[in-house]
Write a protein that holds these residues in place. Structure first.
Motif, PDB file in Angstrom:
ATOM      1  N   ALA A  34       0.836  -1.420  -0.092  1.00 42.23           N
ATOM      2  CA  ALA A  34       0.061   0.034  -0.020  1.00 42.23           C
ATOM      3  C   ALA A  34       0.790   1.185  -0.136  1.00 42.23           C
ATOM      4  O   ALA A  34       0.695   2.258  -0.746  1.00 42.23           O
ATOM      5  N   ALA A  35       2.012   1.204   0.864  1.00 40.98           N
ATOM      6  CA  ALA A  35       2.855   2.237   0.780  1.00 40.98           C
ATOM      7  C   ALA A  35       3.475   2.824  -0.385  1.00 40.98           C
ATOM      8  O   ALA A  35       3.705   3.567  -0.997  1.00 40.98           O
ATOM      9  N   GLU A  36       3.905   1.465  -1.314  1.00 39.82           N
ATOM     10  CA  GLU A  36       4.626   1.756  -2.287  1.00 39.82           C
ATOM     11  C   GLU A  36       3.679   2.142  -3.484  1.00 39.82           C
ATOM     12  O   GLU A  36       4.136   2.899  -4.562  1.00 39.82           O
ATOM     13  N   LYS A  37       2.243   1.946  -3.383  1.00 41.79           N
ATOM     14  CA  LYS A  37       1.284   2.399  -4.490  1.00 41.79           C
ATOM     15  C   LYS A  37       1.243   3.895  -4.149  1.00 41.79           C
ATOM     16  O   LYS A  37       1.005   4.606  -5.202  1.00 41.79           O
ATOM     17  N   ARG A  38       1.011   4.179  -2.898  1.00 41.12           N
ATOM     18  CA  ARG A  38       0.997   5.690  -2.529  1.00 41.12           C
ATOM     19  C   ARG A  38       2.357   6.532  -3.120  1.00 41.12           C
ATOM     20  O   ARG A  38       2.202   7.715  -3.363  1.00 41.12           O
ATOM     21  N   ALA A  39       3.377   5.725  -3.116  1.00 43.61           N
ATOM     22  CA  ALA A  39       4.771   6.579  -3.331  1.00 43.61           C
ATOM     23  C   ALA A  39       4.709   7.023  -4.839  1.00 43.61           C
ATOM     24  O   ALA A  39       3.987   6.383  -5.879  1.00 43.61           O
TER      25      ALA A  39
END
Length: 246
Positions: free
Chosen positions: A241-246
């Motif tokens: 999820a964090a990678e998607k938001r980055a």
């Protein structure tokens, strides 16, 4: 901090969804118990110092020589494990127990002193297992939870497994208390040689019986909930999820 006692993913295993124990599950339970309680090698290492003590004392009645020999072989067993880079948790617990017994024997000048600390410890364990089962917080579940990667999830999420731990802990407690109900009268009224040989004779059978009951109860219980895998899945989900938001 995420509690390992609570569900961490929507798809986490639940007691209702858990399948009936399979042959594979029984084999895993057997292997985990075998490892947790030291296996054959751990049992031999636990028995050898005491056996050496009682053998030497039976022959020459020399408390000091018997105690030093038992302590030396206990230390030697730990050194061998260290040299072989094997796990030392069982060997270290054994050498600690033998060390306390040796200290008591040398301090009191009595062979019975070698056995007294272990006997007191055994009664304490028997009481602890029994009381923990009666209050619904079985000690065996605390000990074996990390072995099965379930930690304390059995307390709130796996009632069938908690029930098995309660039964197993009660079995351990009653077996320990029965064993020392035999040994303490010998400590008080028998001689040291009799006590030593009876203690050696009762070293293995009660342990085997307790482990057998544990296997029977756990093999019939629902499978453990792998909270480590759940935690790793949650971490991977958060990272994605964090990678998607980055």
């Amino acid at each position: 901090m995420t509690s390992l006692d609570k569900p961490t993913t929507p798809g986490a295993t639940t007691p209702e969804a858990a399948a009936a124990p399979s042959d594979d599950q029984k084999a895993v339970t057997q292997a985990a118990l075998f490892d947790a309680f030291g296996g054959i090698r751990g049992t031999v290492e636990t028995m050898l110092p005491g056996l050496l003590f009682v053998m030497i004392y039976t022959i020459n009645k020399d408390v000091k020589l018997s105690a030093i020999a038992a302590g030396a072989v206990a230390v030697l067993l730990v050194i061998v494990r260290l040299l072989r880079k094997d796990t030392v948790k069982h060997a270290f617990s054994g050498v600690f127990g033998v060390g306390v017994g040796v200290a008591f024997a040398l301090f009191t000048g009595s062979a019975k002193g070698f056995y007294l600390p272990g006997m007191i410890y055994g009664v304490g364990l028997g009481v602890a297992f029994t009381v923990s089962a009666l209050v619904g917080f079985p000690l065996l579940g605390v000990i074996l939870g990390p072995v099965f990667k379930e930690n304390l999830s059995w307390r709130t999420r796996n009632p069938g497994r908690k029930k098995a731990y309660v039964k197993a802990s009660l079995a351990w407690g009653l077996i320990f208390l029965a064993k020392y109900a035999i040994l303490f009268p010998l400590y008080w009224w028998g001689d040291a040689t009799q006590l030593g040989w009876v203690l050696i004779a009762l070293k293995l059978p009660p342990m085997v019986l307790a482990v057998y009951f544990t296997w029977v109860f756990l093999a019939k219980a629902p499978p453990p909930i792998d909270v480590i895998a759940e935690w790793e899945a949650k971490e991977a989900e958060a990272a994605a999820a964090a990678e998607k938001r980055a």
